[in-house]
Design a protein around this motif. Structure first.
Motif, short mmCIF file in Angstrom:
data_model
loop_
_atom_site.label_atom_id
_atom_site.label_comp_id
_atom_site.label_asym_id
_atom_site.label_seq_id
_atom_site.Cartn_x
_atom_site.Cartn_y
_atom_site.Cartn_z
N ILE A 18 14.95 16.72 6.07
CA ILE A 18 16.32 17.22 6.29
C ILE A 18 16.36 18.21 7.45
O ILE A 18 17.19 18.10 8.38
CB ILE A 18 16.86 17.89 5.01
CG1 ILE A 18 17.12 16.86 3.92
CG2 ILE A 18 18.14 18.68 5.31
CD1 ILE A 18 18.26 15.92 4.19
N PRO A 108 19.00 24.86 1.56
CA PRO A 108 19.80 23.94 0.74
C PRO A 108 18.93 23.29 -0.33
O PRO A 108 17.71 23.17 -0.18
CB PRO A 108 20.28 22.90 1.76
CG PRO A 108 19.25 22.93 2.84
CD PRO A 108 18.76 24.36 2.92
N THR A 112 22.57 19.68 -2.81
CA THR A 112 23.57 20.22 -1.90
C THR A 112 24.37 19.09 -1.27
O THR A 112 23.82 18.06 -0.88
CB THR A 112 22.89 21.05 -0.79
OG1 THR A 112 22.13 22.10 -1.39
CG2 THR A 112 23.93 21.67 0.14
N ILE A 117 25.22 20.85 3.81
CA ILE A 117 24.03 20.64 4.65
C ILE A 117 24.42 20.72 6.13
O ILE A 117 23.69 21.28 6.96
CB ILE A 117 23.35 19.30 4.32
CG1 ILE A 117 22.66 19.40 2.96
CG2 ILE A 117 22.35 18.90 5.40
CD1 ILE A 117 21.98 18.13 2.50
#
Length: 467
Positions: A18, A108, A112, A117
């Motif tokens: 991420i 996060p 989330t 995000i």
């Protein structure tokens, strides 16, 4: 131009993916490696020499705090911490900022939402740009200073001690301050002092050897002292001694209010105050603030004869951890401000994350904290401008207005209003010691700063001017 190289450190493979994706959405940045703990991160940094690191606070084997300490010793570079919102994570995040982390972001979770995000991504990319801008500004400043440094004396020089000094400067890569003579002829000349590196503004150890251990539990309301009639002391009549060697001649750059964007407001009527102090210190800061606040507050004595109010841009709950940490490291009592707290001399009040903090006069003439959830100002709540604005009517107090390191311009416009209404004690941190020279620079450009000082001089100066 080659992209900036980034290493992502997190024990979760999901979070590494991420965060890497969020970074590479920003043009000019490229993730060149990932690590699942601090030990792997140290090895990668030594091998790949990145420009910047993002790092989780809580990890196995070697956590983010331990890894950060080694990075700052072996490979100093900007590190952005990702922190959980549990109490341990928040406490360690504050300690990481003291150790030299550039800034932090709330981490996060797997649950989330995509919207949240993206907000994290926006904040991360803003910090990435700010960190590299700060690095480039510092490099340019050091290059400019190096260009002005006189050539090293030859070995046959009759003054070998000078050559030795120049050698030590070159070996360390850091400039030493030039001695400044306190003579009358300096009053008309702006100082050109070369300041030491920012890394020397604080002790290397987290825990100060002189810090006084205090209880972790914060008081609900600060103890109220017996008050006496205060003497009316106007800011405009202040006879505070000036330090011309470090004072910037800024008034020549002052622009008309209409052009500078500073709104013109009528100053509210002055309340009748009955306090046992005649001075009040107000400090605003953002990126780099926890470390800067420690440097300033550690220099203030236990019997400091004025309240200190602070806005540090931080999310909710983190400001409580900050207050608890500073409370253990300084001689003053530091608390997260609560609604209705009465301001007392020698007490430090930090605005809680998510709330604006105002200072208001009570019917009995005392000053107290008033919190509000009004819309963010300059993108922030708490906002420095809001806190400063509440001080406009308090003209019988000597108000000492301070802006420390931080991104943006929060605080500058209302510092200008205070200055135009007679507040002469206005201090900004100098570029040489700022993590980010944003908020102080904005105030300097408005021409409302009477003293530009390096971080390690600000606490000393406050001791001198607060009587």
């Amino acid at each position: 131009m080659m992209p900036y190289k980034v290493i992502v450190v997190d024990d979760s493979a999901f979070m590494r993916r991420i965060i890497s994706d969020l970074i590479e959405h920003e043009p000019g940045f490229k993730v060149i490696g990932t690590a699942k703990n601090g030990r792997e991160a140290i090895d990668l940094i030594g091998t790949h020499k990145p420009d910047l690191v993002t790092m989780d606070v809580e990890m196995p084997e070697m956590n983010g705090l331990e890894a950060l300490g080694l990075i700052m010793q072996q490979h100093p570079l900007p590190v952005i911490m990702f922190s959980g919102i549990n109490e341990q994570g928040m406490r360690e995040t504050i300690m990481a900022l003291e150790l030299g982390a550039f800034d932090f972001i709330r981490k996060p979770s797997a649950s989330t939402s995509s919207h949240d995000i993206e907000q994290v991504g926006q904040q991360l990319r803003e910090q990435l740009r700010a960190a590299m801008n700060a690095v480039e500004r510092r490099a340019a400043r050091q290059a400019a200073l190096a260009a002005k440094t006189p050539e090293r004396l030859p070995p046959t020089s009759p003054k070998p001690e000078v050559a030795s000094t120049e050698k030590s400067r070159s070996d360390s890569g850091k400039s030493l301050p030039k001695p400044v003579k306190k003579s009358d002829d300096l009053r008309n000349k702006p100082a050109k002092t070369i300041l030491p590196s920012r890394s020397k503004t604080l002790p290397d150890r987290i825990d100060s050897g002189v810090a006084r251990k205090k209880a972790e539990t914060l008081p609900t309301v600060a103890p109220i002292k017996k008050s006496r009639e205060s003497h009316a002391v106007s800011d405009s009549a202040s006879t505070v001694d000036k330090q011309p060697a470090v004072r910037a001649k800024l008034t020549e750059r002052t622009e008309p209010i209409e052009k500078s964007g500073v709104p013109q407001r009528a100053v509210p009527s002055e309340p009748k105050l009955r306090t046992d102090y005649t001075d009040l210190v107000a400090i605003g800061t953002s990126t780099g603030g926890p470390k800067a606040l420690r440097a300033v507050l550690e220099q203030l004595p236990e019997a400091f004869p004025a309240p200190v109010i602070i806005v540090q841009h931080m999310p909710p709950n983190f400001t409580k951890s900050l207050a608890q940490r500073l409370n253990t490291l300084t001689k003053l009592n530091v608390v997260e401000a609560e609604e209705g707290m009465v301001l007392q001399a020698g007490e430090v009040y930090i605005a809680p994350g998510g709330y604006h903090m105002n200072v208001t006069a009570s019917r009995d003439g005392s000053l107290k904290v008033a919190l509000s959830t009004e819309a963010p100002r300059n993108g922030h709540r708490p906002s420095v401008d809001v806190m400063y604005e509440s001080l406009l009517p308090l003209r019988t107090l000597k108000r000492h207005i301070v802006l420390l390191t931080g991104m943006g311009s929060d605080g500058a416009k209302v510092m200008k209003l205070l200055h135009d209404n007679g507040v002469t004690s206005t201090i900004a941190e100098s570029e040489e010691t700022c993590v980010v020279y944003g908020m102080p620079r904005s105030a300097v450009e408005l021409g409302c700063v009477n003293e530009v000082l390096p971080l390690y001089e600000i606490g000393k100066r406050l001791v001198q001017v607060v009587k």
